[in-house]
Every structure is written in C-alpha cells, then in structure tokens.
Design a protein around this motif. Structure first.
Motif, mmCIF file in Angstrom:
data_model
loop_
_atom_site.group_PDB
_atom_site.id
_atom_site.type_symbol
_atom_site.label_atom_id
_atom_site.label_comp_id
_atom_site.label_asym_id
_atom_site.label_seq_id
_atom_site.Cartn_x
_atom_site.Cartn_y
_atom_site.Cartn_z
ATOM 1 N N LEU A 8 0.851 -1.188 0.000
ATOM 2 C CA LEU A 8 0.000 0.000 0.000
ATOM 3 C C LEU A 8 0.890 1.243 0.000
ATOM 4 C CD1 LEU A 8 -2.786 -0.953 2.585
ATOM 5 C CD2 LEU A 8 -3.022 -0.794 0.106
ATOM 6 N N VAL A 9 0.570 2.218 -0.850
ATOM 7 C CA VAL A 9 1.408 3.423 -0.958
ATOM 8 C C VAL A 9 0.538 4.675 -0.936
ATOM 9 C CG1 VAL A 9 3.328 2.339 -2.176
ATOM 10 C CG2 VAL A 9 1.389 3.214 -3.494
ATOM 11 N N ALA A 26 -4.589 -4.232 4.223
ATOM 12 C CA ALA A 26 -3.514 -3.816 5.137
ATOM 13 C C ALA A 26 -3.173 -4.928 6.112
ATOM 14 C CB ALA A 26 -3.938 -2.555 5.901
ATOM 15 N N PHE A 27 -4.189 -5.567 6.691
ATOM 16 C CA PHE A 27 -3.948 -6.627 7.671
ATOM 17 C C PHE A 27 -3.312 -7.855 7.029
ATOM 18 C CE2 PHE A 27 -5.388 -10.545 9.740
ATOM 19 C CZ PHE A 27 -4.810 -10.378 10.980
ATOM 20 N N SER A 84 -5.618 -2.086 -3.502
ATOM 21 C CA SER A 84 -6.460 -0.992 -3.025
ATOM 22 C C SER A 84 -7.477 -0.616 -4.084
ATOM 23 C CB SER A 84 -5.601 0.223 -2.672
ATOM 24 O OG SER A 84 -6.403 1.310 -2.252
ATOM 25 N N MET A 85 -8.632 -0.146 -3.627
ATOM 26 C CA MET A 85 -9.669 0.348 -4.531
ATOM 27 C C MET A 85 -9.559 1.858 -4.705
ATOM 28 S SD MET A 85 -12.790 -2.048 -3.115
ATOM 29 C CE MET A 85 -14.074 -1.076 -3.899
ATOM 30 N N GLY A 86 -8.441 2.433 -4.265
ATOM 31 C CA GLY A 86 -8.204 3.852 -4.437
ATOM 32 C C GLY A 86 -8.249 4.669 -3.163
ATOM 33 N N LEU A 87 -8.530 4.020 -2.041
ATOM 34 C CA LEU A 87 -8.667 4.751 -0.778
ATOM 35 C C LEU A 87 -7.320 5.174 -0.195
ATOM 36 C CD1 LEU A 87 -10.500 5.775 1.520
ATOM 37 C CD2 LEU A 87 -10.381 3.488 2.531
ATOM 38 N N THR A 88 -6.271 4.391 -0.441
ATOM 39 C CA THR A 88 -4.970 4.635 0.204
ATOM 40 C C THR A 88 -4.440 6.033 -0.055
ATOM 41 O OG1 THR A 88 -4.468 2.303 -0.184
ATOM 42 C CG2 THR A 88 -2.674 3.679 0.567
ATOM 43 N N SER A 89 -4.473 6.455 -1.315
ATOM 44 C CA SER A 89 -3.926 7.773 -1.668
ATOM 45 C C SER A 89 -4.740 8.924 -1.100
ATOM 46 C CB SER A 89 -3.850 7.909 -3.193
ATOM 47 O OG SER A 89 -5.137 7.726 -3.769
#
Length: 465
Positions: free
Chosen positions: A79-80, A406-407, A413-418
């Motif tokens: 995840l970034v 994350a766990f 990711s579906m785009g939430l990380t950024s």
C-alpha cells in the motif's frame, strides 16, 4: 582527579546501561524481541525515506508518509500513499527495495548469513528467534534452513531479473531494464507489490512473459520457505510433510477457484474486460485470481471491478498465503485445518486427519484463535477507518477492502490509500504492522507469563447452533 572521576562515572553509567539492556533482552521472549526489532527497522527506514535525498525533487516527503512507506515495505505490504516511481529518487527506491528484502526474508535469516560469514556462533537465543521468525516446529537445523532460504530467494530473484531484463530491454534500454527487473523481482518474490509504474503492471495485462514470471515469483514466496525447502530436499510427494501437502493442495485449489470466479464474473463487466482480447482476459483473470493471496500487484483496475469480485478478493486476501512465507493473512494452512475440522464435525466428530496423519487438537484451537482474532481485528479497523475517512463519503466495501488488504499485507487498493487522512494513515500503519507480525505473535509478545491454575472445573454443556 576530577577528570578521572568523570571518566569513572561515565564508564560506570555505560556499564549500568549495558547491563540494563542485557537484562531486558534476557527477560524478553522471542515474539517481543521480533516486535521490537521490526519496530526499530521501520523507524530507521522512515528516517532514511524522509531525507530530501530520497525524493526525486529533493524535498522531503514528510515523516508520516515516509513512515507509511517504510512500514509497507518492511511488512511487505505494498500500500502506498505516494507514487514509488515518480516521487522517490533512485536512492529512495533502493532503500525501499532493501526494506522489502529484509522484511520478506526476515532480519534473523539475513542475520544468520552475516554471522556465518563473520564466523560467529549462533546461540540458543538466536535459534529460538529464527524458529519464531520462520514459524518452524523444531529448533533443529534452523541455521541450515536459514541458508537454504537465502539461497532460494536469491536464486528466484536472480533468474527472474534476467528474464524480465531481456523482456524490457527493448522498451527501456539495458540499464533501466535491469534496474526495473531487479526491483520488481524482489518486490514480487517477497509478495510486496511495490511497482515503479504508477498503474502497477497494467501495461502488461496480456504479456505472457511478465505474467508468468511475476506469478511464479509471488506463488513461490507465498508457499513458504519451509514448503519450498521441503520440495527441494525430498522431491517426492509421499515424503513431503503434512504441512507441505496441505499448503500445496490448499493453495492450488484456491488459485484455480480464484481464476475461474474472476474470469466468469468480470466477463460481464464492461469496465474491466471491455477493451481486452480473449487471451488478455484469460491472463487478467489468472493474474488477478492469484494476486490477492498476498502479492499486491494488479494488471486491471481493482476499483472498476464488480462489487461481487471485490468482495471475493477480500475473502482471498483474508485467507492469504502460507505460514513461514512472505505473504500474510490467516494463512492457507490455518484455513484448511478449520475446513477439515468443520467437515469432521458434520460427520459426527472424531479424529481430525489429512493424508493419513492426525491433526492435533491444539493445532485446531490455535487455528480457531487466529481466525477469530483476525476477523475481530479487521472488523474493528474497518469501523475505525469508516469514522476517520467519513462513512458518508466512502462505501463501506472500500473501507473493508482497505482494512483487509492492510492486515493481510496484500497491498491491493480500490483507491482509498492515496486519499487517507492523517488518522487514517496512522490506523493503516498500525494495521500493516500487526498483520505482518500475526495475531498469535502479537498475543505472545503482549501477554503476561502463563499462570497455572490449581482449580479444576466440572465439565458442562453449552448449546451450539
């Protein structure tokens, strides 16, 4: 006289500090030491990535984003919050690659190799740490196992680097192709999912060479070093351990099921497969059906997939890879043990077995503890992220996907990380750290010493179902 007394005072203080550190080390159990060393490595990585030298524009990305990236790399997550290829300089990217390698192989495994090179003796304390870090059932032969792990990892990564360099040299040139090949080989084998392309491996959705190479790497790393070494040593199905057989059968079944379901579901989805040829659809389904087991790479946009496919990916991520490997999740062996226990219960109870071997009741109870604690943790983190990121602005499936990813150290990711807020980033950092260590390691690290009770209670019954 004053100077001498000052030196004596300083010397005695240093001796006291050293004795205090040694006392703390001796009082700590292996899980506690592993947790502390992981924590220290993450902060070292964060400080290095926060340096202006690590950024492509010469300006620091900030300590929080650096901490997030370092945690993701050490925990081989993927995840970034910033784009790895454009935001980080070559120095920063190399730091990330080193963190991935250390996190994937395990600091104790690399430490054993360094100790052997330097001619140091591996003591009992170190062997217990290796046993905990590799999830081995025995403390015997761990030094040799550590050497096997390093050699196997480097062999896979070197061969993949060669193949990908040849494949990419026409587009990037030999020097750039070698660098990109090495980075993605290390990232893939360690199931990290970091990519130097902003859209991961989407440009190669129908490329057989890239698909097969990356899939081979993350499957090999996800099987677990114990399984790979077992295959290398015995080379016979009958001679393999029960653990290896369960992992191989369970993993193969889930890979096949993942491919079939993703292929059937997404063929109805105009957003993902509309512009792809039939062969590209097959490759996309194969890659995305196997990647959620912990690799973190993607060749199609996860956010544009059907909600049914996304939820199925959540299930695959939660199950994860194998114990002792570079992947996360509750582990396929844990899942299979609980499936076998459930089937045996439906048959009327009795001995739980597989491949003519009995599975101990303690193993079943540990498996149940892992699943229940992991499920509670993921749901708890999902609720926290819902609050921090705004439940009215985000669909709960997005939040559940992020928490599970994350766990399970998957990194999809579906785009939430950024778009994460500051509290959201802190929550995900903690989740990645907890997921990499595993619920049992965390429990053992934080638990007090077991107290044996002298009281025995009478057995009674509780209605179930």
């Amino acid at each position: 006289m004053v100077k001498r007394n000052k030196h004596v005072t300083i010397g005695s203080s240093l001796n006291k500090m050293e004795s205090t550190v040694n006392k703390l080390k001796n009082n700590m159990n292996p899980p506690q030491l592993i947790m502390i060393i992981f924590f220290a490595l993450i902060w070292i990585g964060a400080i290095l990535l926060a340096l202006p030298l690590s950024a492509s524009d010469g300006k620091s990305i900030g300590l929080l984003d650096a901490l997030f990236t370092a945690t993701s790399a050490i925990c081989v997550n993927g995840l970034v919050v910033v784009d790895t290829g454009s935001v980080f300089s070559k120095f920063g990217q190399v730091i990330i690659m080193i963190l991935i390698q250390v996190g994937g192989l395990g600091f104790m495994t690399l430490g054993v190799m360094v100790a052997i090179i330097l001619g140091k003796r591996i003591g009992l304390k170190q062997r217990l740490l290796i046993q905990q870090a590799t999830n081995s059932t025995s403390a015997q032969g761990l030094v040799k196992l550590s050497l096997y792990i390093v050699l196997i990892a480097f062999a896979f990564e070197a061969l993949a680097t060669l193949v990908l360099t040849v494949r990419w040299q026409g587009d990037l040139g030999w020097g750039q192709a070698l660098y990109y090949a090495l980075f993605h080989s290390v990232s893939a084998f360690n199931n990290a999912g970091f990519s130097l392309w902003s859209d991961s491996l989407s440009p190669f959705v129908g490329d057989p060479v890239v698909n097969l190479t990356i899939i081979t790497l993350f499957i090999s790393g996800g099987l677990g070093y114990i399984v790979v070494v077992d295959l290398f040593r015995k080379r016979s199905w009958k001679k393999l351990s029960l653990h290896s057989k369960i992992v191989i059968i369970g993993s193969s079944s889930l890979y096949l099921i993942g491919f079939i379901i993703i292929f059937l579901l997404e063929n109805w989805n105009p957003s993902t497969f509309a512009d792809l040829s039939y062969s590209e659809r097959v490759w996309a389904a194969l890659f995305q059906g196997t990647a959620p087991r912990s690799s973190g790479f993607n060749t199609i946009d996860i956010g544009s997939m059907l909600a049914t496919s996304q939820f199925f990916i959540i299930i695959l991520m939660f199950i994860g890879a194998s114990s002792g490997g570079t992947g996360g999740g509750i582990k396929i062996n844990t899942f299979v043990v609980l499936v076998l226990a459930t089937i045996q219960t439906f048959r009327g109870g009795g001995q739980i077995h597989a491949f003519e071997r009995k599975i101990a009741e303690e193993t079943v109870m540990r498996a149940l503890a892992v699943v229940m604690s992991s499920l509670a943790f993921v749901l708890g983190i999902s609720i926290l992220l819902s609050i921090s990121e705004g439940i009215l602005e985000k669909h709960f499936l997005d939040v559940l996907f992020e928490a599970t990813s994350a766990f399970s150290t998957t990194g999809l990711s579906m785009g939430l990380t950024s778009e994460l807020s500051i509290p959201g980033k802190i929550i995900v950092i903690f989740t990645m750290f907890a997921g990499r260590l595993g619920p049992l390691t965390l429990a053992f690290a934080l638990a007090q010493k077991k107290r044996t009770s002298k009281i025995g209670y009478a057995e009674d019954h509780v209605l179930i179902g």
